[in-house]
Design an enzyme around this catalytic site. Structure first.
Site, PDB file in Angstrom:
ATOM      1  N   HIS A 171     -35.186  -9.493 -36.534  1.00  0.00           N
ATOM      2  CA  HIS A 171     -35.890  -9.399 -35.015  1.00  0.00           C
ATOM      3  C   HIS A 171     -35.495 -10.697 -34.486  1.00  0.00           C
ATOM      4  O   HIS A 171     -35.473 -11.750 -35.076  1.00  0.00           O
ATOM      5  CB  HIS A 171     -37.338  -9.539 -35.259  1.00  0.00           C
ATOM      6  CG  HIS A 171     -37.798  -8.217 -35.371  1.00  0.00           C
ATOM      7  ND1 HIS A 171     -37.631  -7.128 -34.592  1.00  0.00           N
ATOM      8  CD2 HIS A 171     -38.749  -7.667 -36.203  1.00  0.00           C
ATOM      9  CE1 HIS A 171     -38.420  -6.029 -34.846  1.00  0.00           C
ATOM     10  NE2 HIS A 171     -38.977  -6.219 -35.884  1.00  0.00           N
ATOM     11  N   CYS A 194     -32.254  -8.443 -31.055  1.00  0.00           N
ATOM     12  CA  CYS A 194     -32.294  -8.609 -29.823  1.00  0.00           C
ATOM     13  C   CYS A 194     -32.330  -9.948 -29.025  1.00  0.00           C
ATOM     14  O   CYS A 194     -32.711 -10.906 -29.792  1.00  0.00           O
ATOM     15  CB  CYS A 194     -33.667  -7.970 -29.498  1.00  0.00           C
ATOM     16  SG  CYS A 194     -33.825  -6.339 -30.115  1.00  0.00           S
TER      17      CYS A 194
END
Length: 408
Positions: free
Chosen positions: A199, A255
């Protein structure tokens, strides 16, 4: 939950750490003092959204081009043909230019020295925003580095959240220590490699070096307690100490990772050094604000308005600050999974969950091993084209001749 390994490490392999019986408690892991204890996360730490969901149906690799891989000739010709092997990087010192101080020099790495790799894969097992392909990414990347580029297993540190050894869990403290280990005592022509699959997110910029007003962050497995890791900190640990001629190749499959190491030179798919177009970005922000208002998303309106004002007030100065303070005489090259404003996707390939960038990077170099930096960027994008909205990015610590042979 996908938790398969396509090429498990050999028995007893501990990813570069001391033998298992010596691992805990370690006297001095990585041969340097332990990182200071981590306090509670800052107030702006937030859980990453549930991004990187699987597309449906699962995508297949992009179709092959008519010839092994077609690239344009260097220059401005519109004709296409299979090129010769690109030239290798020069060995002499190079001038920066491009707005950096006139006396600055950098040096490409021949990548003929010692090799060392840090591979981090976090599925966030048992947490609300669990991923499925990150541990597989690390397993596949370690095999690829070993078989194709000669990285020895004992010179790799593997941090994944499915391991029993406390030193091998990707906590914030372990990640920061491992980053220090990666660059410790690096010499010219050494080849270092960092791979992060997990993440990523964004947090308000506090030092004025980001054009969009936000720093990129990555989330360790214990981010809810220890907080995230900011791009400024990663740059200070892994880029700033490097000597001229040391190569650090970085893959951030997460991301909002476009500038996750704060490297100041970002290149387009045409090989052109990108400059911020504040007028265009401001117009996009205005359109986003109008769209958010129409949907009743008042928080989106507020965030967009703040971003618009920050860009208008300090965009140019942030660009100059980044170039003047984040350049490096070392040879640091990064491929990131998406722009700062985009999310990255999981995919399903060869019977297992994978991160899209990690899969495309390995597949491109297996198919076409002798590519230039520009060709590699475009072939990675071609693997993902039409299946994902994310646009992988190429950035560097110095002005990069993108037509040189990609070496590692």
């Amino acid at each position: 939950m996908y938790h398969r390994h396509s090429a498990p490490p050999p028995p007893g392999w501990s990813g570069g750490y001391p033998p298992r019986q010596q691992q805990w408690p370690p006297p001095q892991p990585y041969e340097y003092p332990p990182y200071p204890p981590q306090g509670p996360p800052p107030a702006h730490t937030f859980p990453p959204p549930a991004h990187r969901d699987y597309p449906s149906p699962y995508p297949t690799p992009p179709p092959h081009s008519p010839s092994p891989y077609q690239h344009p000739h260097h220059g401005h010709s519109q004709s296409w043909s299979v090129p010769a092997v690109p030239p290798r990087p020069p060995l002499e010192a190079q001038q920066f230019g491009n707005g950096a101080p006139s006396h600055y020099r950098f040096q490409y790495s021949a990548c003929t020295g010692r090799r060392r790799a840090l591979l981090i894969g976090i599925n966030y097992i048992g947490q609300p925003n669990q991923l499925r392909g990150c541990i597989n990414d690390v397993t596949n990347m370690s095999t690829f580095l070993h078989e194709r580029y000669g990285y020895r297993r004992e010179d790799m540190v593997i941090l994944t959240d499915d391991q029993k050894n406390p030193l091998s869990i990707p906590t914030k403290a372990n990640i920061l220590r491992a980053m220090q280990w990666l660059v410790k005592d690096a010499q010219p022509n050494d080849s270092l490699f960092l791979h992060f699959s997990g993440h990523g997110g964004r947090t308000p910029d506090l030092d004025g070096d980001e054009e969009d007003g936000y720093d990129d962050v990555i989330y360790p497995v214990d981010y809810r307690v220890a907080g995230h890791i900011v791009d400024d900190e990663m740059h200070n640990i892994m880029v700033r100490p490097l000597r001229p001629g040391v190569r650090l190749t970085v893959i951030f499959d997460s991301c909002h990772s476009g500038t996750a190491l704060d490297l100041p030179y970002v290149y387009s798919t045409q090989g052109i050094l990108k400059e911020p177009n504040l007028a265009k970005e401001a117009a996009q922000d205005l359109f986003s604000a109008i769209s958010s208002y129409g949907k009743g998303d008042l928080s989106g309106v507020a965030m967009t308005a703040i971003g618009f004002l920050k860009k208008a007030a300090k965009g140019d100065s942030a660009r100059q600050r980044t170039v003047m303070t984040k350049t490096s005489p070392a040879d640091v090259v990064m491929f990131s999974g998406s722009k700062d404003t985009q999310t990255s996707a999981d995919t399903f390939q060869d019977g297992e969950a994978r991160g899209a960038l990690s899969w495309a990077f390995i597949k491109s170099l297996k198919q076409w091993p002798n590519q230039s930096y520009l060709q590699l960027l475009n072939s990675i994008r071609a693997q993902l084209d039409g299946k994902y909205t994310q646009k992988p990015q190429l950035s560097c610590s110095h002005p990069l001749d993108v037509n040189l042979l990609f070496v590692m």
